[in-house]
Design an enzyme around this catalytic site. Sequence first.
Site, PDB file in Angstrom:
ATOM      1  N   GLU A  50       0.718  -1.314  -0.023  1.00 30.53           N
ATOM      2  CA  GLU A  50      -0.139   0.125   0.068  1.00 30.53           C
ATOM      3  C   GLU A  50       0.809   1.344  -0.058  1.00 30.53           C
ATOM      4  O   GLU A  50       2.011   1.093   0.273  1.00 30.53           O
ATOM      5  CB  GLU A  50      -1.090   0.077   1.098  1.00 30.53           C
ATOM      6  CG  GLU A  50      -0.188  -0.359   2.380  1.00 30.53           C
ATOM      7  CD  GLU A  50      -0.518   0.776   3.523  1.00 30.53           C
ATOM      8  OE1 GLU A  50      -0.175   1.891   2.918  1.00 30.53           O
ATOM      9  OE2 GLU A  50      -0.654   0.812   4.508  1.00 30.53           O
ATOM     10  N   ARG A  75       0.126  -3.221  11.685  1.00 32.54           N
ATOM     11  CA  ARG A  75      -0.457  -4.305  10.951  1.00 32.54           C
ATOM     12  C   ARG A  75      -0.939  -3.270   9.468  1.00 32.54           C
ATOM     13  O   ARG A  75      -1.938  -3.232   9.163  1.00 32.54           O
ATOM     14  CB  ARG A  75      -1.991  -4.280  11.738  1.00 32.54           C
ATOM     15  CG  ARG A  75      -1.909  -5.124  13.072  1.00 32.54           C
ATOM     16  CD  ARG A  75      -1.240  -6.492  12.859  1.00 32.54           C
ATOM     17  NE  ARG A  75      -1.923  -7.365  12.256  1.00 32.54           N
ATOM     18  CZ  ARG A  75      -1.500  -8.580  11.848  1.00 32.54           C
ATOM     19  NH1 ARG A  75      -0.283  -9.015  12.482  1.00 32.54           N
ATOM     20  NH2 ARG A  75      -2.308  -9.543  11.359  1.00 32.54           N
ATOM     21  N   CYS A  80       7.682  -0.914  -2.157  1.00 33.47           N
ATOM     22  CA  CYS A  80       8.739  -1.983  -2.286  1.00 33.47           C
ATOM     23  C   CYS A  80       9.784  -1.690  -1.390  1.00 33.47           C
ATOM     24  O   CYS A  80      10.496  -2.381  -0.731  1.00 33.47           O
ATOM     25  CB  CYS A  80       8.946  -1.860  -3.964  1.00 33.47           C
ATOM     26  SG  CYS A  80       9.617  -0.451  -4.521  1.00 33.47           S
ATOM     27  N   HIS A 117      12.163   0.752  -8.232  1.00 34.64           N
ATOM     28  CA  HIS A 117      11.933  -0.580  -7.593  1.00 34.64           C
ATOM     29  C   HIS A 117      12.947  -1.263  -6.729  1.00 34.64           C
ATOM     30  O   HIS A 117      14.137  -1.266  -7.176  1.00 34.64           O
ATOM     31  CB  HIS A 117      11.404  -1.613  -8.526  1.00 34.64           C
ATOM     32  CG  HIS A 117      10.724  -2.928  -8.186  1.00 34.64           C
ATOM     33  ND1 HIS A 117       9.688  -2.804  -7.157  1.00 34.64           N
ATOM     34  CD2 HIS A 117      10.893  -4.166  -8.250  1.00 34.64           C
ATOM     35  CE1 HIS A 117       9.440  -4.106  -6.772  1.00 34.64           C
ATOM     36  NE2 HIS A 117      10.100  -4.905  -7.409  1.00 34.64           N
ATOM     37  N   ASP A 134      11.674 -10.872  -4.626  1.00 37.03           N
ATOM     38  CA  ASP A 134      11.078  -9.551  -4.864  1.00 37.03           C
ATOM     39  C   ASP A 134       9.704  -9.674  -3.985  1.00 37.03           C
ATOM     40  O   ASP A 134       8.554 -10.000  -4.534  1.00 37.03           O
ATOM     41  CB  ASP A 134      10.934  -9.642  -6.371  1.00 37.03           C
ATOM     42  CG  ASP A 134      10.206  -8.456  -6.914  1.00 37.03           C
ATOM     43  OD1 ASP A 134       9.744  -7.286  -6.189  1.00 37.03           O
ATOM     44  OD2 ASP A 134       9.628  -8.322  -7.932  1.00 37.03           O
TER      45      ASP A 134
END
Length: 283
Positions: A50, A75, A80, A117, A134
């Site tokens: 998210e 939580r 990435c 990324h 990944d």
Amino acid sequence: MQRDRGHGWDGELLDLDAYLARVGYDGERAPTLAALRGLHRAHVTSIPFENFAAVLGEPVALDLPSLQEKLVRGRRGGYCFEHAVLFAAALERLGFGATGLSGRVTLGAGTANPQTHALLAVRAADDERLWLCDVGFGSGPLEPVEIRDGAEADFDGWRFRMERRTGALGADEWWLHQRKEGRWQDRHTFALTPASPKDWLMGSHYVATHPRSPFVRRLYAQTFCAARHQALDATTWTTYLPDGTATERKIEADALGRVLAEEFGIELDAASLARLRDGLDSA
């Protein structure tokens, strides 16, 4: 000898028991290939993707105490860079050799995108091969993929393939492909050039703050497991299955909190949820 803190992952700061409980991993705590596979699958299927902090204009911290507070105790999920730093710290704590890499997301577009990324190249103590981990893409893979030209992997119907190409100045470019709709689609490309936590900090800052970054303009959330991949893009909620079929639906802004909690496992405080709802209403 003093450790170079610019290239380490601060694994000694990790509350390992809390992290392993968060991802539901109860396997061996040793730097073996079996443990790497199990830990990778546990992380990917437990901590969602998210970008809500970027959408809300909040800082995205990559220091380990902040990541533990958000992704483990809070939580929440992350994107990435957050996932990769937390996973690298766990690997380091368990004795793995983990090297950061920076990738360019392509998704079949064939364009030269910036390196936004975060990936990891990892070796296990009982295996000489080099593995791509990944954990922060949002849609798998469930387990590491070998960094070897032509290597293919099938994880419960989710298929991936590694390809090596010759890039500029003769350097190797590695491409991860995912099988979608009956064909191989390139997902991202990377080089085996080590990236330090400081390199990732720069990339994360761009992703979280640049006005042209898609992550600052609308919310994304994803969960992934063997049975399905779920993605929320603003108000569009899509469920993908390993056979390539997909189901798409729209959600109303007032359903956001329920969908995030029940379907994506993301718990938000009331103020953040209200601001995200307002953004959906005005979109």
